[in-house]
Design a protein around this motif. Structure first.
Motif, short mmCIF file in Angstrom:
data_model
loop_
_atom_site.label_atom_id
_atom_site.label_comp_id
_atom_site.label_asym_id
_atom_site.label_seq_id
_atom_site.Cartn_x
_atom_site.Cartn_y
_atom_site.Cartn_z
N PRO A 1 0.92 -1.40 -0.09
CA PRO A 1 0.01 0.10 0.40
C PRO A 1 0.86 1.47 -0.17
O PRO A 1 0.95 2.16 -0.19
N THR A 2 1.64 1.59 0.69
CA THR A 2 2.72 2.48 0.69
C THR A 2 3.86 2.32 -1.21
O THR A 2 3.40 3.70 -1.55
N ARG A 3 3.89 1.42 -1.68
CA ARG A 3 4.57 1.42 -2.49
C ARG A 3 3.81 2.17 -3.56
O ARG A 3 3.60 2.79 -4.18
N LEU A 4 2.06 1.46 -4.01
CA LEU A 4 1.08 2.11 -5.06
C LEU A 4 0.17 3.52 -4.21
O LEU A 4 0.66 4.03 -5.19
N PHE A 5 0.81 3.97 -3.13
CA PHE A 5 0.64 5.38 -2.50
C PHE A 5 1.76 6.19 -3.05
O PHE A 5 1.70 7.76 -4.24
N HIS A 6 2.90 5.68 -2.93
CA HIS A 6 4.50 6.94 -3.91
C HIS A 6 3.82 6.60 -5.37
O HIS A 6 3.95 7.87 -5.76
N TRP A 7 3.55 5.35 -5.69
CA TRP A 7 3.77 5.94 -7.27
C TRP A 7 2.51 6.27 -7.66
O TRP A 7 2.40 7.06 -9.25
N LEU A 8 1.34 6.09 -7.23
CA LEU A 8 -0.01 7.16 -7.89
C LEU A 8 0.18 8.51 -7.19
O LEU A 8 0.16 9.56 -8.47
N LEU A 9 1.02 8.43 -6.42
CA LEU A 9 1.67 10.73 -6.30
C LEU A 9 2.36 10.70 -7.12
O LEU A 9 2.10 11.52 -7.86
N VAL A 10 3.24 10.25 -8.11
CA VAL A 10 4.65 10.36 -8.84
C VAL A 10 3.29 10.36 -9.67
O VAL A 10 3.20 11.73 -10.72
N LEU A 11 2.07 9.76 -10.49
CA LEU A 11 1.95 9.86 -11.52
C LEU A 11 0.96 10.84 -11.39
O LEU A 11 0.85 11.51 -12.67
N LEU A 12 0.23 11.77 -10.65
CA LEU A 12 -0.47 12.68 -10.45
C LEU A 12 0.22 13.76 -10.56
O LEU A 12 -0.62 14.25 -11.10
N VAL A 13 1.29 14.19 -10.28
CA VAL A 13 2.11 15.43 -10.43
C VAL A 13 2.55 15.49 -11.37
O VAL A 13 2.17 16.68 -11.88
N VAL A 14 2.98 13.91 -12.13
CA VAL A 14 2.82 14.62 -13.59
C VAL A 14 1.80 14.81 -14.97
O VAL A 14 2.17 15.33 -15.47
N ILE A 15 0.65 13.92 -14.31
CA ILE A 15 -0.45 14.45 -14.60
C ILE A 15 -0.61 15.83 -14.55
O ILE A 15 -0.74 16.90 -15.51
N SER A 16 -0.56 16.23 -13.58
CA SER A 16 -0.71 17.46 -12.82
C SER A 16 0.04 18.83 -13.77
O SER A 16 -0.25 19.92 -14.37
N PHE A 17 1.01 18.29 -14.26
CA PHE A 17 2.39 19.34 -14.68
C PHE A 17 1.92 19.17 -15.92
O PHE A 17 2.25 20.53 -16.66
N VAL A 18 1.75 18.00 -16.80
CA VAL A 18 1.51 18.01 -18.04
C VAL A 18 -0.20 19.15 -18.85
O VAL A 18 0.10 19.13 -19.79
#
Length: 79
Positions: free
Chosen positions: A20-37
């Motif tokens: 669950p912690t790894r999933l949280f971190h990777w979702l956070l990374v993905l969402l930040v990239v989506i926000s920037f794009v």
């Protein structure tokens, strides 16, 4: 310890975070990239920027609440 014992210890993988912690971190990374794009694209993509921002907020609140109540490695420890 002998040299062979040191080599055996270094070859075994150690999982620091659970799934669950790894999933949280990777979702956070993905969402930040989506926000920037989406902010660079602008226009109609801003609706996705807003959704990703709210999802980031929900993830962070979930992590804080889960960290305050968890008794595992996910627990937030005082610094």
């Amino acid at each position: 310890m002998t040299e062979e014992a040191n080599r055996v210890q270094s070859d075994t993988p150690v999982r620091v975070w659970d799934f669950p912690t790894r999933l949280f971190h990777w979702l956070l990374v993905l969402l930040v990239v989506i926000s920037f794009v989406t902010v660079e694209i602008g226009g109609n993509a801003m609706q996705y920027h807003e959704r990703s921002g709210f999802t980031i907020l929900a993830l962070l609140l979930f992590r804080l609440l889960g960290g305050c109540s968890a008794a595992s490695r996910r627990a937030l420890k005082p610094f």
